[in-house]
Design a protein around this motif. Structure first.
Motif, short mmCIF file in Angstrom:
data_model
loop_
_atom_site.label_atom_id
_atom_site.label_comp_id
_atom_site.label_asym_id
_atom_site.label_seq_id
_atom_site.Cartn_x
_atom_site.Cartn_y
_atom_site.Cartn_z
N ILE A 88 0.83 -1.20 0.00
CA ILE A 88 0.00 0.00 0.00
C ILE A 88 0.87 1.25 0.00
CG2 ILE A 88 -1.65 1.34 1.36
CD1 ILE A 88 -2.80 -1.35 2.32
N ARG A 89 1.90 1.24 0.83
CA ARG A 89 2.75 2.43 0.96
C ARG A 89 3.50 2.75 -0.34
NH1 ARG A 89 4.87 5.25 5.22
NH2 ARG A 89 3.90 3.78 6.68
N LEU A 90 3.94 1.70 -1.05
CA LEU A 90 4.71 1.90 -2.27
C LEU A 90 3.85 1.66 -3.50
CD1 LEU A 90 7.98 0.09 -1.12
CD2 LEU A 90 7.46 2.54 -1.05
N ASP A 91 2.59 1.98 -3.38
CA ASP A 91 1.59 1.71 -4.42
C ASP A 91 1.94 2.35 -5.75
OD1 ASP A 91 -1.14 0.73 -5.15
OD2 ASP A 91 -1.50 2.88 -5.41
N GLY A 92 2.60 3.48 -5.75
CA GLY A 92 2.83 4.21 -6.99
C GLY A 92 4.01 3.76 -7.82
N SER A 93 4.88 2.92 -7.27
CA SER A 93 6.08 2.52 -8.00
C SER A 93 6.31 1.02 -7.86
CB SER A 93 7.31 3.27 -7.47
OG SER A 93 8.49 2.77 -8.06
#
Length: 238
Positions: A88-93
């Motif tokens: 969830i925390r690194l959802d963008g990459s």
């Protein structure tokens, strides 16, 4: 990033992600060999088998331990929580996410390898090291399972083969099917088998430290190679 978005990104080079997961499946065989043969009949990667082992222990079957099985279950769940939060925390990459997971997982396995120095897998002593090994490997495998679950690549969970084997039979020409993903399914079974054979030989020959170190190295190198060559640095929602 949703599962469908992850799959869409992965299709840029269709064979690359399945290949990475097949490599990780080999390491699962190594970890299973370590845990079953060297940690007192406990699974730290395959929780289905571990729950069965817990049942044997509760039935007082000699050689099985409820405490060891429960320790593995608790540590695995903790690892899955960590894996979920990282996803969830690194959802963008995608690249950063997979690289971070690989670094954390391999660090846990390397720590387990160091902990295993001086550990006697035949006598399961020292006990503190035994439970440290169970905890470290189970957290690592919980983390991996949460990550692979989020990737959602069919027939490549890296840790269990039950549905893969069921698919081989149920979708076969003998059952009236058209054998979808036949090569992938067979490769998954072969990868797990190869890892288990190699792991068993290593545990019997040199103990549990080397299989753990090899698993950590393969996990880290294979994932970083995938990230560097295939995964884009960012895959944001449209």
């Amino acid at each position: 990033m949703t599962g469908s978005n992850l799959e869409r990104v992965g299709r840029e080079r269709p064979a690359s992600l399945p290949l990475l997961l097949l490599v990780l499946t080999v390491t699962t065989g190594l970890i299973d060999a370590v845990s079953v043969l060297g940690l007192g009949r406990v699974f730290t990667a395959n929780m289905t088998g571990n729950v069965v082992f817990l049942g044997f222990a509760l039935a007082r079957v000699p050689g099985f331990s409820a405490v060891r099985s429960l320790a593995a279950l608790a540590a695995f769940l903790a690892g899955a929580v960590i894996g979920g939060r990282l996803g969830i925390r690194l959802d963008g990459s995608r690249g950063r996410w997979l690289a971070t997971v690989a670094v954390v997982e391999s660090s846990l396995l390397f720590a387990a390898a160091l902990t295993a120095v001086g550990y006697d897998g035949a006598q399961l002593v020292p006990v503190a090291r035994l439970y440290s090994l169970i905890g470290l490997t189970a957290v690592a495998m919980g983390l991996r399972n949460a990550t692979v679950r989020r990737l959602a690549v069919p027939d490549l969970t890296t840790t269990v083969l039950t549905l893969t084997l069921a698919g081989l039979g149920a979708d076969s020409s003998f059952a009236g099917g058209d054998n979808p993903r036949f090569a992938r399914r067979v490769a998954s079974v072969a990868a797990m088998l190869a890892g288990a054979v190699a792991g068993g030989m290593l545990v019997l020959a040199v103990g549990v430290a080397w299989p753990l170190a090899v698993s950590g190295a393969i996990t880290l190198l294979a994932t970083l190679i995938y990230v560097a060559r295939v995964a884009p640095p960012s895959a944001r929602r449209p």
